[in-house]
Write an enzyme that holds these catalytic residues in place. Sequence first.
Site, mmCIF file in Angstrom:
data_model
loop_
_atom_site.group_PDB
_atom_site.id
_atom_site.type_symbol
_atom_site.label_atom_id
_atom_site.label_comp_id
_atom_site.label_asym_id
_atom_site.label_seq_id
_atom_site.Cartn_x
_atom_site.Cartn_y
_atom_site.Cartn_z
ATOM 1 C CE LYS A 101 0.357 9.306 8.225
ATOM 2 N NZ LYS A 101 0.365 8.965 6.790
ATOM 3 C CG ASN A 102 -2.170 6.091 7.133
ATOM 4 O OD1 ASN A 102 -1.884 7.266 6.871
ATOM 5 N ND2 ASN A 102 -1.260 5.152 7.231
ATOM 6 C CB CYS A 149 7.516 9.259 -1.476
ATOM 7 S SG CYS A 149 7.073 7.646 -0.862
ATOM 8 N NE ARG A 164 4.118 13.600 5.318
ATOM 9 C CZ ARG A 164 4.150 12.671 4.359
ATOM 10 N NH1 ARG A 164 5.300 12.290 3.849
ATOM 11 N NH2 ARG A 164 3.038 12.125 3.903
HETATM 12 C C1 EPZ Z 1 -1.209 3.402 2.500
HETATM 13 O O1 EPZ Z 1 -0.492 3.886 1.394
HETATM 14 C C2 EPZ Z 1 -0.669 4.163 3.713
HETATM 15 N N1 EPZ Z 1 -0.881 5.605 3.526
HETATM 16 C C3 EPZ Z 1 0.825 3.892 3.876
HETATM 17 O O2 EPZ Z 1 1.236 4.540 5.082
HETATM 18 C C4 EPZ Z 1 1.030 2.389 4.038
HETATM 19 O O3 EPZ Z 1 2.404 2.124 4.137
HETATM 20 C C5 EPZ Z 1 0.434 1.659 2.825
HETATM 21 O O4 EPZ Z 1 -0.967 1.996 2.690
HETATM 22 C C6 EPZ Z 1 0.542 0.145 2.945
HETATM 23 O O5 EPZ Z 1 -0.121 -0.269 4.124
HETATM 24 C C7 EPZ Z 1 -2.117 6.116 3.732
HETATM 25 O O6 EPZ Z 1 -3.066 5.403 4.030
HETATM 26 C C8 EPZ Z 1 -2.246 7.612 3.592
HETATM 27 P P1 EPZ Z 1 -0.760 0.847 -1.144
HETATM 28 P P2 EPZ Z 1 -0.973 3.454 -0.111
HETATM 29 O O7 EPZ Z 1 -1.505 1.371 -2.300
HETATM 30 O O8 EPZ Z 1 -2.437 3.204 -0.116
HETATM 31 C C9 EPZ Z 1 1.637 -0.943 -4.775
HETATM 32 C C10 EPZ Z 1 2.518 5.919 6.445
HETATM 33 O O9 EPZ Z 1 3.671 5.762 6.876
HETATM 34 N N2 EPZ Z 1 0.637 -0.268 -5.612
HETATM 35 O O10 EPZ Z 1 -1.474 -0.068 -0.198
HETATM 36 O O11 EPZ Z 1 -0.419 4.453 -1.048
HETATM 37 C C11 EPZ Z 1 2.531 0.064 -4.051
HETATM 38 O O12 EPZ Z 1 3.611 0.427 -4.909
HETATM 39 C C12 EPZ Z 1 2.197 5.588 5.006
HETATM 40 O O13 EPZ Z 1 1.545 6.332 7.135
HETATM 41 C C13 EPZ Z 1 0.652 -0.514 -6.981
HETATM 42 O O14 EPZ Z 1 1.471 -1.280 -7.495
HETATM 43 O O15 EPZ Z 1 -0.216 2.085 -0.288
HETATM 44 C C14 EPZ Z 1 2.994 -0.717 -2.864
HETATM 45 O O16 EPZ Z 1 4.076 -1.530 -3.233
HETATM 46 C C15 EPZ Z 1 3.453 5.220 4.210
HETATM 47 N N3 EPZ Z 1 -0.269 0.127 -7.749
HETATM 48 C C16 EPZ Z 1 1.794 -1.610 -2.529
HETATM 49 O O17 EPZ Z 1 0.983 -1.639 -3.707
HETATM 50 C C17 EPZ Z 1 -1.211 0.972 -7.223
HETATM 51 O O18 EPZ Z 1 -2.049 1.500 -7.986
HETATM 52 C C18 EPZ Z 1 0.938 -1.118 -1.379
HETATM 53 O O19 EPZ Z 1 0.607 0.220 -1.645
HETATM 54 C C19 EPZ Z 1 -1.204 1.198 -5.833
HETATM 55 C C20 EPZ Z 1 -0.268 0.569 -5.044
#
Ligand code: EPZ
Length: 429
Positions: free
Chosen positions: A31-32, A124, A407
């Site tokens: 999915k990701n 979320c 999802r």
């Molecule tokens: C991706 O989300 C995945 N989703 C998530 O999977 C996964 O948990 C996550 O990466 C971490 O591995 C998809 O790929 C669709 P991040 P993403 O940006 O990219 C902080 C699932 O269950 N952050 O790597 O949105 C954020 O708050 C989902 O399939 C900032 O601070 O996650 C978090 O603490 C859930 N500023 C950390 O970084 C930003 O601009 C990692 O988030 C972006 C992120």
Amino acid sequence: MPEARLKFLMESFLIKGGVPLHGEVTISGSKNAALPIMAAALLTGEPCIIRGVPDLSDTRFMAQILESLGATVKFERGTLTVRAQKVRGYADYELVRKMRGSICIMGPLLGRLKKARVSLPGGCIIGARPINLHLKGFEALGAKITIEGGYVSAAARQLTGVPMFLGGRAGSTVLGTANVMMAATLAEGVTVIESAACEPEVVDLANFLNAMGAKISGAGSPTITITGVKKLHGAKHEVIPDRIEAATYAIAAAATNGEVTLKGARAEHLRAVIDKLNESGVAVERRGANLLVHRKGQLKSADVTTLPYSGFPTDVQAQMMSLFALAPGISIITERIFESRFMHVSELARLGADIEIEGPSAIVKGGRPLSGAPVMASDLRASAALVIAGLAAKGATQVNRIYHLDRGYESMDAKLRKLGARIERVEEK
Ligand code: EPZ
């Protein structure tokens, strides 16, 4: 609310636990990986053919978003054909608010049209989900960012490649790296992203972009270099298998003391998970292109901290907690990526698990047998943890609001039934 919609929202899984899982399960496409790759098709007016796309509410939703932007999308038996001959750079709130991952359309729209206006995704249940690092990357490329009325807009006369640092509060950002990498493919000059996410899904996206004519090197390492090109063309691609789904079924096999072959799972994407399962008394053995999972005797307690790849994935934290609830002794799970990803703890307690939250850590006193009860799914991976616990518990467990599961898990009930589980999809009473 229309009847059909109410029905969709109020479906549950009814599980009669205690049956060891046996047999083979085919791992679906990731999915990701699929979501950003679908968005990347917006970078060209030519058709893109993406195979191995899992049939999920999230991928169907992303297809709807692409169509709302003007693309034509055909989705048949896992093969998606996208043609974004003409696109508009505006995605409205009604669409984006339902799936945070849709923010990854922003980079391709900015790259192709030099402008994008997307509803702010909002948070979320697992955390605030900010996009400051995405916007930092777009600004570094020369875009002007404005936030107004719940929408974020980016616009640039032209995008210019630069070196940038994209590390944030929890290390790298997966979709932030994807977004900036996609925009940079059509920038003038060379972009270097430092502290880039190293996830296999980022590598898969880079491979797809290079098949479209992009010039990207270093994907999978913390430093990714993108040399801008004038145009990108259509491409064909097969999405990698879903390592999180594979980990979920591996843990379900271990939790029920069964023996399951994960067809198509890639050991090289699961090193941290395999290492932790081995430490917990679970064998994961290569069998050709598949992995065989079974216990090696008594389950053992262990500690785990979630980290950016190649550390232990946050998306497997909840499922691992269900396994630790069955392992005699104290296991400590520390969540370092999201600020509130322990929604499953109180629901696992309803099944008899003894877990205490101490700040970013959950202390699991494992080994007591679990007994079935009605529980509530809250987010995608927490729901998977409740299904795993229900499969291991004595008696019946009803997991409500399984739209969360749909999802990210393709036909989970059918796949589990094929492994011998007593599970059926019912309407919540
Ligand atoms: C991706 O989300 C995945 N989703 C998530 O999977 C996964 O948990 C996550 O990466 C971490 O591995 C998809 O790929 C669709 P991040 P993403 O940006 O990219 C902080 C699932 O269950 N952050 O790597 O949105 C954020 O708050 C989902 O399939 C900032 O601070 O996650 C978090 O603490 C859930 N500023 C950390 O970084 C930003 O601009 C990692 O988030 C972006 C992120």
